[in-house]
Design an enzyme around this catalytic site. Structure first.
Site, mmCIF file in Angstrom:
data_model
loop_
_atom_site.group_PDB
_atom_site.id
_atom_site.type_symbol
_atom_site.label_atom_id
_atom_site.label_comp_id
_atom_site.label_asym_id
_atom_site.label_seq_id
_atom_site.Cartn_x
_atom_site.Cartn_y
_atom_site.Cartn_z
ATOM 1 N N ARG A 50 34.556 -4.308 147.245
ATOM 2 C CA ARG A 50 34.532 -4.321 145.781
ATOM 3 C C ARG A 50 33.185 -3.835 145.268
ATOM 4 O O ARG A 50 33.091 -3.188 144.227
ATOM 5 C CB ARG A 50 34.824 -5.729 145.254
ATOM 6 C CG ARG A 50 34.629 -5.854 143.742
ATOM 7 C CD ARG A 50 35.244 -7.127 143.171
ATOM 8 N NE ARG A 50 34.864 -8.303 143.892
ATOM 9 C CZ ARG A 50 33.685 -8.950 143.761
ATOM 10 N NH1 ARG A 50 32.761 -8.481 142.944
ATOM 11 N NH2 ARG A 50 33.449 -10.064 144.431
ATOM 12 N N TYR A 102 41.920 10.439 123.146
ATOM 13 C CA TYR A 102 43.092 9.982 123.879
ATOM 14 C C TYR A 102 43.560 8.644 123.305
ATOM 15 O O TYR A 102 42.752 7.752 123.031
ATOM 16 C CB TYR A 102 42.747 9.855 125.359
ATOM 17 C CG TYR A 102 43.752 9.086 126.174
ATOM 18 C CD1 TYR A 102 45.096 9.458 126.203
ATOM 19 C CD2 TYR A 102 43.364 7.978 126.925
ATOM 20 C CE1 TYR A 102 46.017 8.754 126.947
ATOM 21 C CE2 TYR A 102 44.286 7.264 127.678
ATOM 22 C CZ TYR A 102 45.608 7.654 127.686
ATOM 23 O OH TYR A 102 46.521 6.944 128.415
ATOM 24 N N ASP A 174 33.500 12.739 127.296
ATOM 25 C CA ASP A 174 34.647 12.776 128.193
ATOM 26 C C ASP A 174 34.889 14.233 128.584
ATOM 27 O O ASP A 174 35.218 15.064 127.746
ATOM 28 C CB ASP A 174 35.879 12.191 127.507
ATOM 29 C CG ASP A 174 37.052 12.017 128.459
ATOM 30 O OD1 ASP A 174 37.284 12.908 129.296
ATOM 31 O OD2 ASP A 174 37.754 10.988 128.371
ATOM 32 N N LYS A 199 43.309 13.253 136.802
ATOM 33 C CA LYS A 199 43.746 14.545 136.311
ATOM 34 C C LYS A 199 43.269 15.664 137.241
ATOM 35 O O LYS A 199 43.659 15.722 138.391
ATOM 36 C CB LYS A 199 43.254 14.728 134.878
ATOM 37 C CG LYS A 199 43.493 13.526 133.967
ATOM 38 C CD LYS A 199 44.938 13.054 133.928
ATOM 39 C CE LYS A 199 45.237 12.061 132.815
ATOM 40 N NZ LYS A 199 44.578 10.752 132.944
#
Length: 368
Positions: A50, A102, A174, A199
């Site tokens: 983690r 978005y 972004d 993406k």
């Protein structure tokens, strides 16, 4: 040696933890934990996945090379990365966000972040005068996409950075649509770059991941703390999938772009198409003459898939008003141009003639 970006997509640059068995494909360290050599942290930095994992670290170093970042933190999704950005701020901080974002980011801001006492203001980041008017004494950041999702609006990163830094504010960009292959916001003055690695970076519609690429150690340390504390770190297998995808990023982006250029030219010639929005890379948005025609096209496509997401090898057609932006109020959607007649096409790397042929038959069958 300074490598070109297409070489760095494959090799990165200097890596802190090379594979000592000399595997060509960096190994998947599919482990939750690592044995300790002595009390305290291991000298190689890997104790618990983690917090840190060699496969993820190798990926992060590669992304840092591509974006020119001081450090990169890999997250379990693009939204996890955006969430970490907003966790950086404190109650009372004023944050200017691009008005065309978005829909998931808008949902996060309105339904999660507002309770934290942030003062979030949506503004047109493409207009310097609007940004100047929006700045306040407590403005801590300007956050935007360029090109925007889905209207492909362009913001001058360097101009925003100059304005923001004079006011003591961060610039967070972004870069999902353009990728580091076509655009490097840190080199234009941005402080943080956000990616939905799901993406173009991973590129195959088979894994979910996100990244924050930081220009300073202070920002990177804070984001890394947030990642390990909230448990939003990317797993080793997904890290390996993204590493594999990055190896072909340069090739894919050239094909996405050339295909999208051909498709956008074809769309501009169609009588049912009223507007085409294209700003480079592989993304196109376009409007048609009625909502009924938009829905019919979605039903008629065969090669292209009617689905959310973007940036993979397969072409995907999305209905933003219903799929990606339903949480944006209708009045705001319509102001931006996200109407019931708007479609967003992620152009894949199939043969461009086949993509256009599928659109042609979909349009022809819509007319019948």
């Amino acid at each position: 040696m300074a490598y070109a970006i297409d070489t760095r997509c494959i090799h990165g640059e200097e890596h802190g933890n090379p594979d000592y068995n000399h595997a060509i494909s960096y190994p998947i360290y599919q482990t939750a934990s690592f044995s300790h050599l002595t009390p305290g942290h291991n000298p190689n930095g890997f104790d618990y996945s983690r917090e840190s994992n060699p496969t993820r670290a190798y990926l992060e170093e590669t992304l840092s090379s591509l974006e020119g970042a001081r450090d990169t933190i890999a997250f379990s999704s693009g939204m996890a990365a955006i969430s970490a950005v907003f966790e950086y701020f404190r109650p009372g901080d004023h944050i200017i966000c691009g008005e065309d974002l978005y829909g998931g980011a808008v949902r996060l801001i309105e339904q999660v972040c507002r309770k934290n006492g942030y003062e979030v203001e949506f503004a047109d980041t493409t207009d310097p005068d609007v940004l100047k008017a929006a700045l306040k004494e407590n403005t801590k950041a300007i956050y935007f996409e360029t090109p925007t999702n889905p209207m492909m609006r362009i913001t001058d990163i360097a101009a925003v950075a100059e304005l923001a830094h004079r006011a003591g504010a961060l610039v967070i960009v972004d870069n999902t649509f353009m990728t580091p292959y076509f655009q490097n916001p840190l080199k234009e003055g941005a402080d943080v770059v956000v990616h939905s690695g799901t993406k173009y970076l991973a590129g195959h519609n088979d894994s979910v991941c996100g990244f924050l690429c930081s220009g300073s150690a202070e920002l990177a340390d804070r984001f890394r703390l947030l990642s390990k504390t909230t448990g939003a770190a990317l797993g080793p297998f997904e890290s390996w999938l993204c590493l594999r995808g990055l190896k072909t990023l340069a090739l894919r982006m050239e094909r996405h772009k050339s295909n999208a250029e051909a498709v956008s030219r074809w769309l501009r010639e169609q009588s049912m198409v009223t507007n085409v929005y294209y700003a480079g890379s592989g993304m196109i948005s376009f409007t048609v003459t009625s909502p009924e025609i938009a829905v019919a096209i979605l039903k008629n496509i065969r090669l292209i898939t009617f689905a959310e997401s973007l940036g993979g090898t397969e072409s995907l057609l999305t209905y933003p008003a219903v799929q990606t932006h339903p949480d944006v109020p209708r009045k705001q959607r319509e102001k931006l141009g996200i109407t019931d007649t708007l479609l967003r096409l992620s152009v894949g790397i199939e043969n461009p003639d086949d993509i256009i042929a599928d659109l042609r038959q979909a349009f022809e069958n819509t007319e019948k």
